[in-house]
Design a protein around this motif. Structure first.
Motif, PDB file in Angstrom:
ATOM      1  N   SER A  49      53.778  35.139  37.265  1.00  0.00           N
ATOM      2  CA  SER A  49      53.652  36.232  38.228  1.00  0.00           C
ATOM      3  C   SER A  49      54.989  36.932  38.431  1.00  0.00           C
ATOM      4  O   SER A  49      56.012  36.286  38.632  1.00  0.00           O
ATOM      5  CB  SER A  49      53.150  35.683  39.567  1.00  0.00           C
ATOM      6  OG  SER A  49      53.113  36.702  40.525  1.00  0.00           O
ATOM      7  N   THR A  50      54.956  38.268  38.377  1.00  0.00           N
ATOM      8  CA  THR A  50      56.171  39.057  38.598  1.00  0.00           C
ATOM      9  C   THR A  50      56.150  39.799  39.932  1.00  0.00           C
ATOM     10  O   THR A  50      57.123  40.450  40.284  1.00  0.00           O
ATOM     11  CB  THR A  50      56.362  40.083  37.465  1.00  0.00           C
ATOM     12  OG1 THR A  50      55.211  40.932  37.417  1.00  0.00           O
ATOM     13  CG2 THR A  50      56.567  39.385  36.127  1.00  0.00           C
ATOM     14  N   ALA A  51      55.036  39.714  40.661  1.00  0.00           N
ATOM     15  CA  ALA A  51      54.898  40.381  41.959  1.00  0.00           C
ATOM     16  C   ALA A  51      53.806  39.667  42.752  1.00  0.00           C
ATOM     17  O   ALA A  51      52.952  38.980  42.182  1.00  0.00           O
ATOM     18  CB  ALA A  51      54.537  41.859  41.779  1.00  0.00           C
ATOM     19  N   THR A  55      47.748  38.029  39.717  1.00  0.00           N
ATOM     20  CA  THR A  55      48.489  37.947  38.464  1.00  0.00           C
ATOM     21  C   THR A  55      47.502  37.586  37.379  1.00  0.00           C
ATOM     22  O   THR A  55      46.853  36.548  37.455  1.00  0.00           O
ATOM     23  CB  THR A  55      49.583  36.879  38.564  1.00  0.00           C
ATOM     24  OG1 THR A  55      50.518  37.285  39.559  1.00  0.00           O
ATOM     25  CG2 THR A  55      50.287  36.688  37.246  1.00  0.00           C
ATOM     26  N   LYS A  56      47.381  38.454  36.366  1.00  0.00           N
ATOM     27  CA  LYS A  56      46.337  38.202  35.370  1.00  0.00           C
ATOM     28  C   LYS A  56      46.639  38.888  34.050  1.00  0.00           C
ATOM     29  O   LYS A  56      47.423  39.828  33.986  1.00  0.00           O
ATOM     30  CB  LYS A  56      44.992  38.703  35.896  1.00  0.00           C
ATOM     31  CG  LYS A  56      45.001  40.190  36.233  1.00  0.00           C
ATOM     32  CD  LYS A  56      43.765  40.574  37.025  1.00  0.00           C
ATOM     33  CE  LYS A  56      43.869  41.980  37.568  1.00  0.00           C
ATOM     34  NZ  LYS A  56      42.865  42.280  38.537  1.00  0.00           N
ATOM     35  N   ILE A  57      45.969  38.374  33.037  1.00  0.00           N
ATOM     36  CA  ILE A  57      45.832  39.099  31.793  1.00  0.00           C
ATOM     37  C   ILE A  57      44.366  39.482  31.722  1.00  0.00           C
ATOM     38  O   ILE A  57      43.503  38.791  32.273  1.00  0.00           O
ATOM     39  CB  ILE A  57      46.274  38.275  30.574  1.00  0.00           C
ATOM     40  CG1 ILE A  57      45.540  36.956  30.497  1.00  0.00           C
ATOM     41  CG2 ILE A  57      47.771  38.095  30.579  1.00  0.00           C
ATOM     42  CD1 ILE A  57      45.787  36.184  29.219  1.00  0.00           C
ATOM     43  N   GLU A  58      44.080  40.621  31.102  1.00  0.00           N
ATOM     44  CA  GLU A  58      42.698  41.077  31.070  1.00  0.00           C
ATOM     45  C   GLU A  58      42.376  41.715  29.736  1.00  0.00           C
ATOM     46  O   GLU A  58      43.253  42.191  29.017  1.00  0.00           O
ATOM     47  CB  GLU A  58      42.409  42.041  32.203  1.00  0.00           C
ATOM     48  CG  GLU A  58      43.212  43.323  32.166  1.00  0.00           C
ATOM     49  CD  GLU A  58      42.916  44.225  33.364  1.00  0.00           C
ATOM     50  OE1 GLU A  58      42.119  45.161  33.205  1.00  0.00           O
ATOM     51  OE2 GLU A  58      43.494  43.976  34.433  1.00  0.00           O
ATOM     52  N   VAL A  59      41.081  41.684  29.441  1.00  0.00           N
ATOM     53  CA  VAL A  59      40.587  42.284  28.218  1.00  0.00           C
ATOM     54  C   VAL A  59      39.218  42.882  28.520  1.00  0.00           C
ATOM     55  O   VAL A  59      38.412  42.280  29.215  1.00  0.00           O
ATOM     56  CB  VAL A  59      40.522  41.251  27.062  1.00  0.00           C
ATOM     57  CG1 VAL A  59      39.569  40.119  27.368  1.00  0.00           C
ATOM     58  CG2 VAL A  59      40.184  41.911  25.749  1.00  0.00           C
ATOM     59  N   SER A  60      38.976  44.092  28.051  1.00  0.00           N
ATOM     60  CA  SER A  60      37.658  44.704  28.197  1.00  0.00           C
ATOM     61  C   SER A  60      36.700  44.044  27.228  1.00  0.00           C
ATOM     62  O   SER A  60      37.074  43.718  26.099  1.00  0.00           O
ATOM     63  CB  SER A  60      37.709  46.209  27.915  1.00  0.00           C
ATOM     64  OG  SER A  60      38.497  46.845  28.877  1.00  0.00           O
ATOM     65  N   ASN A  61      35.465  43.833  27.681  1.00  0.00           N
ATOM     66  CA  ASN A  61      34.479  43.199  26.829  1.00  0.00           C
ATOM     67  C   ASN A  61      33.098  43.550  27.341  1.00  0.00           C
ATOM     68  O   ASN A  61      32.867  43.564  28.542  1.00  0.00           O
ATOM     69  CB  ASN A  61      34.674  41.684  26.821  1.00  0.00           C
ATOM     70  CG  ASN A  61      33.914  41.022  25.718  1.00  0.00           C
ATOM     71  OD1 ASN A  61      32.692  40.968  25.745  1.00  0.00           O
ATOM     72  ND2 ASN A  61      34.632  40.515  24.731  1.00  0.00           N
ATOM     73  N   SER A  62      32.183  43.830  26.456  1.00  0.00           N
ATOM     74  CA  SER A  62      30.828  44.205  26.866  1.00  0.00           C
ATOM     75  C   SER A  62      29.810  43.142  26.474  1.00  0.00           C
ATOM     76  O   SER A  62      28.652  43.451  26.227  1.00  0.00           O
ATOM     77  CB  SER A  62      30.452  45.548  26.256  1.00  0.00           C
ATOM     78  OG  SER A  62      30.520  45.472  24.845  1.00  0.00           O
ATOM     79  N   ALA A  63      30.227  41.890  26.388  1.00  0.00           N
ATOM     80  CA  ALA A  63      29.298  40.806  26.068  1.00  0.00           C
ATOM     81  C   ALA A  63      28.229  40.734  27.149  1.00  0.00           C
ATOM     82  O   ALA A  63      28.523  40.810  28.335  1.00  0.00           O
ATOM     83  CB  ALA A  63      30.044  39.489  25.978  1.00  0.00           C
ATOM     84  N   SER A  64      26.979  40.599  26.741  1.00  0.00           N
ATOM     85  CA  SER A  64      25.906  40.513  27.726  1.00  0.00           C
ATOM     86  C   SER A  64      25.074  39.263  27.471  1.00  0.00           C
ATOM     87  O   SER A  64      25.110  38.683  26.389  1.00  0.00           O
ATOM     88  CB  SER A  64      25.034  41.758  27.683  1.00  0.00           C
ATOM     89  OG  SER A  64      24.406  41.879  26.433  1.00  0.00           O
ATOM     90  N   GLY A  65      24.330  38.860  28.484  1.00  0.00           N
ATOM     91  CA  GLY A  65      23.508  37.661  28.394  1.00  0.00           C
ATOM     92  C   GLY A  65      24.318  36.431  28.741  1.00  0.00           C
ATOM     93  O   GLY A  65      25.305  36.488  29.470  1.00  0.00           O
ATOM     94  N   VAL A  66      23.882  35.311  28.208  1.00  0.00           N
ATOM     95  CA  VAL A  66      24.548  34.042  28.493  1.00  0.00           C
ATOM     96  C   VAL A  66      25.703  33.860  27.509  1.00  0.00           C
ATOM     97  O   VAL A  66      25.510  33.866  26.302  1.00  0.00           O
ATOM     98  CB  VAL A  66      23.558  32.865  28.387  1.00  0.00           C
ATOM     99  CG1 VAL A  66      24.278  31.540  28.574  1.00  0.00           C
ATOM    100  CG2 VAL A  66      22.435  33.030  29.413  1.00  0.00           C
TER     101      VAL A  66
END
Length: 169
Positions: A49-51, A55-66
């Protein structure tokens, strides 16, 4: 070999252990690579954490269902790793100091397994269309905010279809 067609599996997270590479981004965080990992390689990352705040890393993803997200994590100065799916707020607090799941919301199942040397394989199954997937640092159960300097080690994130975490690819 048995004459059956077996369904394979795939890692739906692009660049799943290249966390400073697109499509990954970080929020109030720094990432330091070349850390000693669960498997003896230097492929782990220190997520710090810098602030104050999430505090996170993130990635877009459109996975659906289980689907099931899994990753390896180790406590640093903070004790919690928190995977978080934005569309349904599915999340779990994995306690990396004692190998337990403290809190868990809107998911099918969550599990944590020791793999030695303070490292754990964390996994969470959920049923949703994930818009974004976060891996967050937590310093207390149920809290998504971190203090400056809070950190954990992470390695080999994976998202696969189904209720169980498959071996990392």
């Amino acid at each position: 070999a048995d004459g059956y067609i077996e369904k394979g599996y795939e890692n739906l997270l692009l660049q799943s252990n290249s966390l400073t590479t697109s499509p990954w981004s970080s929020v109030r965080a720094s990432l330091a690579g070349s850390q000693e990992g669960y498997d003896g390689t230097n492929d782990a990352w220190l997520l710090e954490s810098t602030a104050l705040g999430q505090t996170k890393i993130e990635v877009s993803n459109s996975a659906s269902g289980v689907n099931t997200i899994s990753f390896y994590a180790k406590a640093g100065t903070a004790n919690y790793a928190v995977p978080y799916m934005t569309s349904t707020l599915s999340r779990a607090w994995f306690n990396l100091s004692n190998g337990t799941i403290e809190s868990s919301f809107n998911n099918i199942d969550a599990s944590i397994e020791s793999v030695g040397n303070g490292w754990y394989k964390c996994s969470m199954a959920f049923n949703t269309t994930a818009i974004a997937i976060y891996l967050q640092v937590g310093n207390t159960d149920g809290n998504l905010n971190a203090a400056i300097g809070d950190n954990i080690y992470i390695q080999d994130a994976m998202l696969n279809q189904g209720l169980v975490a498959y071996p990392y690819i």
